[in-house]
Scaffold this motif. Structure first.
Motif, PDB file in Angstrom:
ATOM      1  N   ALA A 118      46.863  41.691  38.166  1.00  9.22           N
ATOM      2  CA  ALA A 118      45.453  41.557  37.805  1.00  9.22           C
ATOM      3  C   ALA A 118      45.322  41.187  36.335  1.00  9.22           C
ATOM      4  O   ALA A 118      45.990  41.774  35.474  1.00  9.22           O
ATOM      5  N   ALA A 119      44.442  40.218  36.071  1.00 13.11           N
ATOM      6  CA  ALA A 119      44.156  39.779  34.705  1.00 13.11           C
ATOM      7  C   ALA A 119      42.680  40.030  34.410  1.00 13.11           C
ATOM      8  O   ALA A 119      41.816  39.717  35.232  1.00 13.11           O
ATOM      9  N   PRO A 120      42.343  40.561  33.240  1.00 10.79           N
ATOM     10  CA  PRO A 120      40.961  40.941  32.933  1.00 10.79           C
ATOM     11  C   PRO A 120      40.014  39.743  32.863  1.00 10.79           C
ATOM     12  O   PRO A 120      40.429  38.615  32.598  1.00 10.79           O
ATOM     13  N   TYR A 121      38.742  40.032  33.072  1.00  9.98           N
ATOM     14  CA  TYR A 121      37.697  39.030  32.974  1.00  9.98           C
ATOM     15  C   TYR A 121      37.759  38.314  31.622  1.00  9.98           C
ATOM     16  O   TYR A 121      37.914  38.948  30.580  1.00  9.98           O
ATOM     17  N   GLY A 122      37.663  36.993  31.683  1.00  6.97           N
ATOM     18  CA  GLY A 122      37.656  36.195  30.467  1.00  6.97           C
ATOM     19  C   GLY A 122      39.022  35.821  29.943  1.00  6.97           C
ATOM     20  O   GLY A 122      39.124  35.102  28.949  1.00  6.97           O
ATOM     21  N   SER A 123      40.070  36.315  30.578  1.00  5.69           N
ATOM     22  CA  SER A 123      41.426  36.014  30.109  1.00  5.69           C
ATOM     23  C   SER A 123      41.875  34.636  30.593  1.00  5.69           C
ATOM     24  O   SER A 123      41.232  34.007  31.437  1.00  5.69           O
ATOM     25  N   ALA A 124      42.978  34.201  30.043  1.00  8.16           N
ATOM     26  CA  ALA A 124      43.580  32.924  30.438  1.00  8.16           C
ATOM     27  C   ALA A 124      44.350  33.144  31.740  1.00  8.16           C
ATOM     28  O   ALA A 124      45.577  33.230  31.749  1.00  8.16           O
ATOM     29  N   TRP A 125      43.617  33.237  32.824  1.00 10.59           N
ATOM     30  CA  TRP A 125      44.122  33.748  34.099  1.00 10.59           C
ATOM     31  C   TRP A 125      45.171  32.863  34.755  1.00 10.59           C
ATOM     32  O   TRP A 125      45.812  33.277  35.708  1.00 10.59           O
ATOM     33  N   THR A 126      45.361  31.662  34.272  1.00  6.13           N
ATOM     34  CA  THR A 126      46.418  30.825  34.841  1.00  6.13           C
ATOM     35  C   THR A 126      47.755  31.055  34.154  1.00  6.13           C
ATOM     36  O   THR A 126      48.758  30.445  34.532  1.00  6.13           O
ATOM     37  N   LEU A 127      47.763  31.917  33.146  1.00  7.15           N
ATOM     38  CA  LEU A 127      48.987  32.196  32.404  1.00  7.15           C
ATOM     39  C   LEU A 127      49.514  33.571  32.759  1.00  7.15           C
ATOM     40  O   LEU A 127      48.749  34.541  32.831  1.00  7.15           O
ATOM     41  N   ARG A 128      50.823  33.670  32.926  1.00  3.97           N
ATOM     42  CA  ARG A 128      51.439  34.932  33.308  1.00  3.97           C
ATOM     43  C   ARG A 128      51.101  36.035  32.321  1.00  3.97           C
ATOM     44  O   ARG A 128      50.874  37.185  32.715  1.00  3.97           O
ATOM     45  N   ASN A 129      51.067  35.737  31.036  1.00  2.00           N
ATOM     46  CA  ASN A 129      50.853  36.770  30.013  1.00  2.00           C
ATOM     47  C   ASN A 129      49.474  37.405  30.093  1.00  2.00           C
ATOM     48  O   ASN A 129      49.232  38.448  29.472  1.00  2.00           O
ATOM     49  N   ALA A 130      48.554  36.799  30.821  1.00  2.00           N
ATOM     50  CA  ALA A 130      47.214  37.373  30.950  1.00  2.00           C
ATOM     51  C   ALA A 130      47.186  38.572  31.883  1.00  2.00           C
ATOM     52  O   ALA A 130      46.249  39.362  31.853  1.00  2.00           O
ATOM     53  N   TYR A 131      48.209  38.726  32.710  1.00  2.00           N
ATOM     54  CA  TYR A 131      48.212  39.759  33.753  1.00  2.00           C
ATOM     55  C   TYR A 131      48.728  41.064  33.181  1.00  2.00           C
ATOM     56  O   TYR A 131      49.847  41.141  32.668  1.00  2.00           O
ATOM     57  N   VAL A 132      47.885  42.089  33.298  1.00  2.00           N
ATOM     58  CA  VAL A 132      48.195  43.359  32.649  1.00  2.00           C
ATOM     59  C   VAL A 132      48.524  44.477  33.637  1.00  2.00           C
ATOM     60  O   VAL A 132      49.096  45.492  33.247  1.00  2.00           O
ATOM     61  N   TYR A 133      48.118  44.322  34.882  1.00  2.00           N
ATOM     62  CA  TYR A 133      48.426  45.317  35.900  1.00  2.00           C
ATOM     63  C   TYR A 133      49.275  44.657  36.980  1.00  2.00           C
ATOM     64  O   TYR A 133      48.963  43.542  37.422  1.00  2.00           O
ATOM     65  N   TRP A 134      50.308  45.368  37.405  1.00  2.86           N
ATOM     66  CA  TRP A 134      51.265  44.842  38.364  1.00  2.86           C
ATOM     67  C   TRP A 134      51.540  45.855  39.462  1.00  2.86           C
ATOM     68  O   TRP A 134      51.589  47.053  39.205  1.00  2.86           O
ATOM     69  N   GLY A 135      51.756  45.348  40.676  1.00  9.07           N
ATOM     70  CA  GLY A 135      52.223  46.197  41.748  1.00  9.07           C
ATOM     71  C   GLY A 135      53.735  46.326  41.717  1.00  9.07           C
ATOM     72  O   GLY A 135      54.402  45.774  40.836  1.00  9.07           O
ATOM     73  N   GLN A 136      54.271  47.040  42.704  1.00  7.38           N
ATOM     74  CA  GLN A 136      55.703  47.282  42.772  1.00  7.38           C
ATOM     75  C   GLN A 136      56.447  46.204  43.536  1.00  7.38           C
ATOM     76  O   GLN A 136      57.674  46.150  43.484  1.00  7.38           O
ATOM     77  N   GLY A 137      55.724  45.378  44.254  1.00  7.03           N
ATOM     78  CA  GLY A 137      56.348  44.250  44.937  1.00  7.03           C
ATOM     79  C   GLY A 137      56.641  44.519  46.403  1.00  7.03           C
ATOM     80  O   GLY A 137      56.765  45.676  46.832  1.00  7.03           O
ATOM     81  N   THR A 138      56.731  43.441  47.147  1.00  7.17           N
ATOM     82  CA  THR A 138      57.106  43.497  48.557  1.00  7.17           C
ATOM     83  C   THR A 138      58.114  42.377  48.827  1.00  7.17           C
ATOM     84  O   THR A 138      57.939  41.253  48.353  1.00  7.17           O
ATOM     85  N   GLN A 139      59.169  42.710  49.569  1.00  9.99           N
ATOM     86  CA  GLN A 139      60.254  41.750  49.811  1.00  9.99           C
ATOM     87  C   GLN A 139      59.869  40.763  50.903  1.00  9.99           C
ATOM     88  O   GLN A 139      59.415  41.147  51.980  1.00  9.99           O
TER      89      GLN A 139
END
Length: 124
Positions: A98-119
């Motif tokens: 998840a990337a916050p409102y107004g962020s550069a959402w197409t860039l990986r660095n904008a994402y601040v919350y992450w899940g644990q992943g699924t294989q």
């Protein structure tokens, strides 16, 4: 804080389909852009698809265009990734973020919350 939990991964044959889900809790995702990334063993985490907080537009990496579709249901606080025509090269752990409102959402660095992943494993 936003907690993200992915589900829907598994083993599928080449050409098959999977639908990943990402359930959020803690805050509503309506003010976040949501993205899907993947990480294969020994490789960096790579962008796959994202959807802006308004639900439009969406963005895809070239290799999944026409095969993957990202969508969101803010009422259910959930984002989805429909994956069709899967290829062995799609094998990886898939992460929701998840990337916050107004962020550069197409860039990986904008994402601040992450899940644990699924294989996701695609056999040839």
């Amino acid at each position: 804080q936003v907690q993200l939990v992915e589900s829907g991964g598994g083993l599928v044959q080449a050409g098959g389909s999977l639908r990943l889900s990402c359930a959020a809790s803690g805050r509503t995702i309506s003010s976040y852009a949501m993205g899907w990334f993947r990480q294969a063993p020994g490789k960096e985490r790579e962008f796959r698809a994202a959807i802006r907080w308004s639900g439009y537009p969406t963005s895809y990496t070239d290799s999944v265009k026409g095969r993957f579709t990202i969508s969101r249901d803010d009422a259910k606080n959930t984002v989805y990734l429909q994956m069709n025509s899967l290829e062995p090269e799609d094998t990886a752990v898939y992460f929701c973020a998840a990337a916050p409102y107004g962020s550069a959402w197409t860039l990986r660095n904008a994402y601040v919350y992450w899940g644990q992943g699924t294989q996701v494993t695609v056999s040839s």
